[in-house]
Design a protein around this motif. Structure first.
Motif, PDB file in Angstrom:
ATOM      1  N   ILE A   1       0.557  -1.839  -0.195  1.00  0.00           N
ATOM      2  CA  ILE A   1      -0.021  -0.359   0.159  1.00  0.00           C
ATOM      3  C   ILE A   1       0.891   1.339  -0.519  1.00  0.00           C
ATOM      4  O   ILE A   1       0.292   2.410  -1.165  1.00  0.00           O
ATOM      5  CB  ILE A   1      -1.156   0.102   1.277  1.00  0.00           C
TER       6      ILE A   1
ATOM      7  N   LEU B   1       2.498   1.854  -3.410  1.00  0.00           N
ATOM      8  CA  LEU B   1       1.865   1.908  -4.319  1.00  0.00           C
ATOM      9  C   LEU B   1       1.133   4.160  -4.155  1.00  0.00           C
ATOM     10  O   LEU B   1       1.286   4.208  -5.107  1.00  0.00           O
ATOM     11  CB  LEU B   1       0.599   1.326  -4.380  1.00  0.00           C
ATOM     12  N   VAL B   2       0.560   4.562  -3.130  1.00  0.00           N
ATOM     13  CA  VAL B   2      -0.073   5.777  -2.536  1.00  0.00           C
ATOM     14  C   VAL B   2       1.431   6.749  -3.111  1.00  0.00           C
ATOM     15  O   VAL B   2       0.990   7.394  -4.049  1.00  0.00           O
ATOM     16  CB  VAL B   2       0.220   5.649  -0.692  1.00  0.00           C
TER      17      VAL B   2
ATOM     18  N   PHE C   1       1.551   6.459  -6.656  1.00  0.00           N
ATOM     19  CA  PHE C   1       0.295   7.242  -7.340  1.00  0.00           C
ATOM     20  C   PHE C   1       0.563   8.434  -7.020  1.00  0.00           C
ATOM     21  O   PHE C   1       0.489   9.024  -8.435  1.00  0.00           O
ATOM     22  CB  PHE C   1      -0.303   6.675  -7.028  1.00  0.00           C
ATOM     23  N   ALA C   2       0.684   8.812  -6.211  1.00  0.00           N
ATOM     24  CA  ALA C   2       0.955  10.863  -5.558  1.00  0.00           C
ATOM     25  C   ALA C   2       2.329  11.283  -6.261  1.00  0.00           C
ATOM     26  O   ALA C   2       1.760  12.607  -6.855  1.00  0.00           O
ATOM     27  CB  ALA C   2       1.333  10.432  -3.548  1.00  0.00           C
ATOM     28  N   VAL C   3       3.192  10.325  -6.663  1.00  0.00           N
ATOM     29  CA  VAL C   3       4.460  11.189  -7.145  1.00  0.00           C
ATOM     30  C   VAL C   3       3.651  10.681  -9.369  1.00  0.00           C
ATOM     31  O   VAL C   3       3.573  11.837  -9.900  1.00  0.00           O
ATOM     32  CB  VAL C   3       5.692  10.490  -7.350  1.00  0.00           C
TER      33      VAL C   3
ATOM     34  N   PHE D   1       1.386  10.638 -10.951  1.00  0.00           N
ATOM     35  CA  PHE D   1       0.081  11.404 -11.122  1.00  0.00           C
ATOM     36  C   PHE D   1      -0.180  12.763 -10.388  1.00  0.00           C
ATOM     37  O   PHE D   1      -1.266  13.678 -10.702  1.00  0.00           O
ATOM     38  CB  PHE D   1      -1.492  10.741 -10.928  1.00  0.00           C
ATOM     39  N   LYS D   2       1.107  13.621 -10.058  1.00  0.00           N
ATOM     40  CA  LYS D   2       1.206  14.638  -8.950  1.00  0.00           C
ATOM     41  C   LYS D   2       0.535  15.603 -10.887  1.00  0.00           C
ATOM     42  O   LYS D   2       0.740  15.335 -11.209  1.00  0.00           O
ATOM     43  CB  LYS D   2       1.919  14.964  -8.777  1.00  0.00           C
ATOM     44  N   ARG D   3      -0.425  16.498  -9.491  1.00  0.00           N
ATOM     45  CA  ARG D   3      -1.703  17.213 -10.568  1.00  0.00           C
ATOM     46  C   ARG D   3       0.122  18.290 -11.531  1.00  0.00           C
ATOM     47  O   ARG D   3       0.580  18.398 -10.697  1.00  0.00           O
ATOM     48  CB  ARG D   3      -1.993  18.639  -9.467  1.00  0.00           C
TER      49      ARG D   3
ATOM     50  N   ASP E   1      -5.998  20.600 -14.548  1.00  0.00           N
ATOM     51  CA  ASP E   1      -5.629  18.970 -14.318  1.00  0.00           C
ATOM     52  C   ASP E   1      -6.691  18.479 -13.625  1.00  0.00           C
ATOM     53  O   ASP E   1      -7.566  18.651 -12.635  1.00  0.00           O
ATOM     54  CB  ASP E   1      -4.888  18.680 -13.660  1.00  0.00           C
ATOM     55  N   TYR E   2      -7.688  17.384 -14.051  1.00  0.00           N
ATOM     56  CA  TYR E   2      -8.811  16.441 -13.084  1.00  0.00           C
ATOM     57  C   TYR E   2      -8.335  14.963 -13.335  1.00  0.00           C
ATOM     58  O   TYR E   2      -7.717  14.304 -14.223  1.00  0.00           O
ATOM     59  CB  TYR E   2     -10.186  16.921 -13.987  1.00  0.00           C
ATOM     60  N   GLY E   3      -9.132  14.047 -12.518  1.00  0.00           N
ATOM     61  CA  GLY E   3      -8.713  12.837 -12.326  1.00  0.00           C
ATOM     62  C   GLY E   3      -9.250  11.980 -13.854  1.00  0.00           C
ATOM     63  O   GLY E   3     -10.692  13.201 -13.890  1.00  0.00           O
ATOM     64  N   ILE E   4      -9.102  10.758 -14.532  1.00  0.00           N
ATOM     65  CA  ILE E   4     -10.427  10.232 -15.188  1.00  0.00           C
ATOM     66  C   ILE E   4     -10.585   9.021 -14.330  1.00  0.00           C
ATOM     67  O   ILE E   4     -10.329   8.512 -14.014  1.00  0.00           O
ATOM     68  CB  ILE E   4      -9.089   9.444 -16.295  1.00  0.00           C
ATOM     69  N   PRO E   5     -11.869   9.487 -14.150  1.00  0.00           N
ATOM     70  CA  PRO E   5     -12.888   8.889 -13.333  1.00  0.00           C
ATOM     71  C   PRO E   5     -12.800   7.472 -13.741  1.00  0.00           C
ATOM     72  O   PRO E   5     -13.060   7.064 -15.240  1.00  0.00           O
ATOM     73  CB  PRO E   5     -14.072   9.123 -13.052  1.00  0.00           C
TER      74      PRO E   5
END
Lengths: 332, 545
Positions: free
Chosen positions: A39, A42-43, A46-48, A50-52, A57-61
């Motif tokens: 975990i 992964l956290v 992903f945080a790095v 997918f950094k804004r 920017d917006y997330g891809i739902p």
């Protein structure tokens, strides 16, 4: 380096049971470490990753994926059920003492442990035991709840007032190990303890011989039986005012109210302290209470003594009594 | 300092809002505005937090050396007892529900207030009354039973202020029941038009689940504490074996509430984390319905696991096995939440604002706390680590690493909504990191100490445990500083912080669709909800897709 030498990471392992607990613990630790790291990685990734980058920017739902949800529910379920079954298996080992375990006694009180060996030797806060011999402790408390805990053996059991609990261990390595009280019991809780000394059998024999021997438990019980005049009502030649103390071990009593009651340690204890509570069918509530006239250690001695009286299967004696108190513990 | 700056008003900043709608002490102490009541709670629980923290400081100072050399054993016992009572009943349980829940719940569902505003104010007074009894117990010399009040120690052998503190907890319980009831009715009856159950923010779902526990569990605590007081004062034979009672019965009753109470602390924090993850990933929470139902599942399962506190208390092995397997099941909804949060980050637009640092920290710490909980639910492991520092470490990972991180994350996230002002960005990120580091340094060594066999509630301990205890005490120092920093800048920001825009994070959710700070009645016009929660994708993209 000095610090590292003083930085223990793992406790000594000095009983047969310790190996079972440690194996289970390492498995649990592996699971915990694996998923925590998974975990965490992964956290962070992903945080790095997918950094804004910009304010727009917006997330891809993504649509909820049922297979994914099921997967990450079922995999943990299988793992925790595995841990559950293994955990019960290990727990049951501690719950069922071997038939040939030698019975010792412990009484906890604020703030000391009182031990008695089968040979009659008594100790306070320290306990000497031979290596390689399964030892079962039958325990009770004079006041609050205590807990018998020897980390090197990985055993722990609460010690309750007006109850008998048991714990057993077979030491594998001579040495001196901590004995703690693990249940908070008042002001001097952290000083309620001492050491368990595990000795080679011949050293243990020498130690026993060098100590004040004291009376054996059965001898104390016999003496109390006479001193408290139990024999005047409870032996065969006195007109049957009280039930005969025959074949108590593993048998059941039919009570006046029609119930049956296993004659376990706790029932015998109650019958001495509060005789009117459960009257055997066919008898009158004549017996006085011995509350206040007999302490926990004497009670244990008396119970052990009466349980081996007139036992029809000869030669089993104390050993059978030991088994029955395991049954008593099961009751608890 | 930045006086000129603090007076600058961004466009759309309200002239009138709930903070300046009325003035004077009376306008605060007789308010029925859920936002003001939330602030009253904030003030009260912050005081209790620092009181409980002061006890913790003394505990960690004492434990820096193996000998019992700073305070008497009896004093030490009172310190950890008061630390537990204050932190659990007067800080953790009210923290997120009573502060953030009170403030946000009506805003999030588009309501003007909670269903019963006066009852809401009454619950704060009930809480304070309970708190005063507990403080009174402190002035009576405190109590020495541990926060668990195990009998017969608490009923027969303790001559300290057990009854006074018990009355305090009894009373405070009712404030928890009232808040829970208020929230349930509010969520059922006062949602804005179009706000269906599956359009609710996950924070509301978690508050709903928490409220269920509060109203179903707390009465059992009240009964238990009452029986305890009756046995102490009238010698009723309920728990004392000398009077024909059963001391283990107390443990069953106590944990029947106090285990679910852990979920009262962690569920709202999970709700906060769902909000933070969505906002700072600009993405709908992955597996929204699973996360929502996981809260309910945890609330229900939480009532069926209390016996895992009694594996070595003389409970039968069969009962133990049932409680063990049920406790294991709690891991599933918890794992579902963690996996879904992690999956939400994937392809998100993740920003590392201060609240998000708390959220990311929460995921890691809660995972460790939860998995060590699974280890403890394993009967064969529990035999050895029960009542040792392993368990102390475990529940602090849940309650401090989980609940307090969630609370602080939430406070940082909604602060602009609460105060209409900002706090220093760099300092707040620095404090979040300090807290994370200090927390781990304090509590990670305790896992090792526990497996080594150091029992909890020990005033003195064998020498070989010292190095790990010193690490823990050093960590506690860092953690303590970490907690002071936000308190200082929040207090500063309330009056001097730079005024913010209505929605500084660009977040979704009805609470951001009104002014910051909001007007007394929350919305000038009750909003109508037409979209899913966390709908961050721009409309044109949605249509294209």
């Amino acid at each position: 380096m000095e610090i590292l030498r003083n930085l223990p990471l793992f406790p000594e392992s000095a009983s047969t049971f310790a190996r079972d607990v440690d194996a289970l613990y390492f498995f649990g630790l592996f699971i915990a470490a694996f998923f925590s790291l998974l975990i965490a990685v992964l956290v962070v990734v992903f945080a790095v990753k997918f950094k804004r980058r910009s304010e727009n920017d917006y997330g891809i739902p993504e649509k909820t994926s049922l297979p994914l949800e099921i997967t990450w529910s079922v995999i943990p379920l299988i793992i925790v059920l595995g841990l559950f079954f293994w955990g019960v298996k290990v727990f049951v080992i501690l719950y069922r003492p071997p038939a040939d375990a030698v019975e010792y006694f412990a009484v906890g009180k604020q703030w000391m442990w009182k031990f008695q060996h089968p040979e009659g030797n008594r100790e306070i806060n320290d306990l000497h035991v031979p290596v390689g011999v399964p030892i079962k402790l039958t325990m009770t408390s004079e006041d609050v709840i205590h807990s018998f805990f020897v980390p090197a053996f990985r055993v722990k059991a609460d010690v309750l007032p007006a109850r008998y609990t048991t714990v057993w261990f077979e030491a594998t390595k001579p040495g001196k190990y901590h004995l703690f009280c693990a249940e908070f019991c008042g002001a001097e809780h952290s000083r309620m303890g001492g050491s368990v000394y595990v000795m080679e059998p011949h050293d243990y024999e020498a130690w026993l011989a060098g100590e004040e021997p004291g009376k054996s438990l059965l001898a104390s019980g016999e003496e109390l039986f006479t001193d408290l005049a139990c024999h005047t009502c409870h032996t065969g030649d006195t007109g049957g005012r009280g039930p005969l103390l025959t074949n108590l071990t593993g048998s059941e009593a039919l009570l006046a109210d029609g119930r049956t009651q296993e004659r376990d340690d706790l029932y015998l204890r109650e019958s001495i302290l509060d005789p009117a509570a459960k009257i055997v069918a066919g008898y009158q509530p004549l017996m006085p209470s011995f509350q206040g006239q007999i302490n926990e250690e004497q009670l244990l001695a008396l119970i052990r003594y009466v349980k081996q009286l007139n036992q029809t299967a000869p030669g089993e004696g104390v050993q059978t009594a030991a088994q029955s108190s395991a049954a008593a513990a099961d009751e608890g | 300092m930045s006086n000129a700056k603090s007076k600058e008003r961004p466009e759309g900043y309200p002239d009138r809002h709930y903070l300046n709608a009325a003035h004077g002490l009376k306008s605060w102490f007789l308010t029925t505005d859920h936002k003001r009541i939330g602030l009253l709670y904030l003030l009260a629980i912050t005081l209790f937090f620092f009181l409980g923290g002061a006890f913790a400081v003394l505990i960690r100072l004492e434990l820096a050396t193996p000998g019992g050399d700073l305070v008497q054993p009896e004093t030490y016992n009172r310190l950890f007892t008061m630390h537990g009572i204050v932190m659990i009943f007067f800080f953790l349980i009210p923290s997120i529900p009573a502060v953030l829940g009170n403030f946000l719940l009506p805003l999030m569902i588009g309501a003007k207030d909670v269903a019963f505003p006066r009852l809401n104010l009454a619950s704060w007074y009930v809480y304070m009354a309970g708190g005063i009894f507990t403080l009174w117990a402190l002035f009576e010399g405190g109590l020495n039973t541990g926060w668990t009040f195990y009998t017969p120690l608490s009923t027969v052998y303790s001559n300290t202020a057990v009854t006074t503190a018990g009355i305090g907890i009894f009373i405070t319980g009712f404030s928890s029941i009232l808040t829970g009831m208020n929230f349930i009715v509010t969520i059922h009856r006062m949602r804005a038009p179009g706000l269906t159950w599956f359009r609710l923010p996950l924070f509301v779902w978690s508050q709903y689940a928490t409220s269920l526990i509060q109203i179903l569990g707390t009465p059992v605590l009240a009964i238990t504490v009452l029986l305890l007081a009756l046995e102490r004062t009238l010698k009723l034979g309920i728990f004392d074996p000398a009077l024909g009672g059963d001391p283990v019965l107390f443990q069953h009753l106590f944990w029947f509430y106090s285990h679910p109470a852990v979920y009262i602390m962690i569920l709202p924090a999970m709700g906060v984390i769902s909000e933070l993850i969505a906002t700072f990933s600009r993405k709908r929470v992955f597996g929204y319905r699973f996360v929502a139902f996981a809260s309910v599942a945890i609330a229900i399962l939480g009532f069926l696991v209390w016996g895992h506190h009694l594996f070595v208390s003389g409970q039968s092995v069969y009962a133990g096995a049932v409680f063990s397997v049920l406790s294991m099941l709690v891991a599933i909804p918890s794992a579902v939440k963690v996996f879904n949060w992690t999956a939400t980050l994937y392809k998100g637009a993740v920003s590392w604002e201060t609240p998000m640092l708390y959220a990311l920290g929460f995921i890691g710490l809660f995972t460790i706390g939860g998995l060590t909980g699974v280890m403890l639910a394993t009967m064969g492991i529990d035999i050895h680590v029960h009542d040792t520092y392993f368990i102390v470490a475990h529940f602090h990972y849940i309650m401090v690493g989980g609940a307090i991180m969630g609370y602080l994350g939430g406070l940082h996230y909604w602060w602009p909504k609460i105060a209409g002002r900002l706090y220093p960005v760099f300092l707040s990120k620095f404090a979040a990191i300090i807290i994370f580091v200090g927390f781990n340094l304090t509590f990670f060594p305790q896992f090792i100490l526990g497996y080594l066999g150091m029992p909890r509630r020990y005033h003195s301990y064998p020498d070989e445990f010292q190095v790990l205890n010193v690490m823990s005490s050093a960590g506690a120092t860092i953690l303590g500083i970490g907690y002071l920093i936000p308190m200082l800048y929040f207090a500063w920001s309330m009056f001097y912080g730079k005024r913010c825009t209505q929605n500084p994070w660009g977040a979704k959710g009805l609470e951001w669709e009104t002014a910051s700070p909001p007007p007394t009645l929350n919305f000038d016009e009750i909003p109508t909800v037409t979209e899913e929660p966390y709908d961050y994708t721009p409309k044109e993209v949605q249509h294209a897709g």
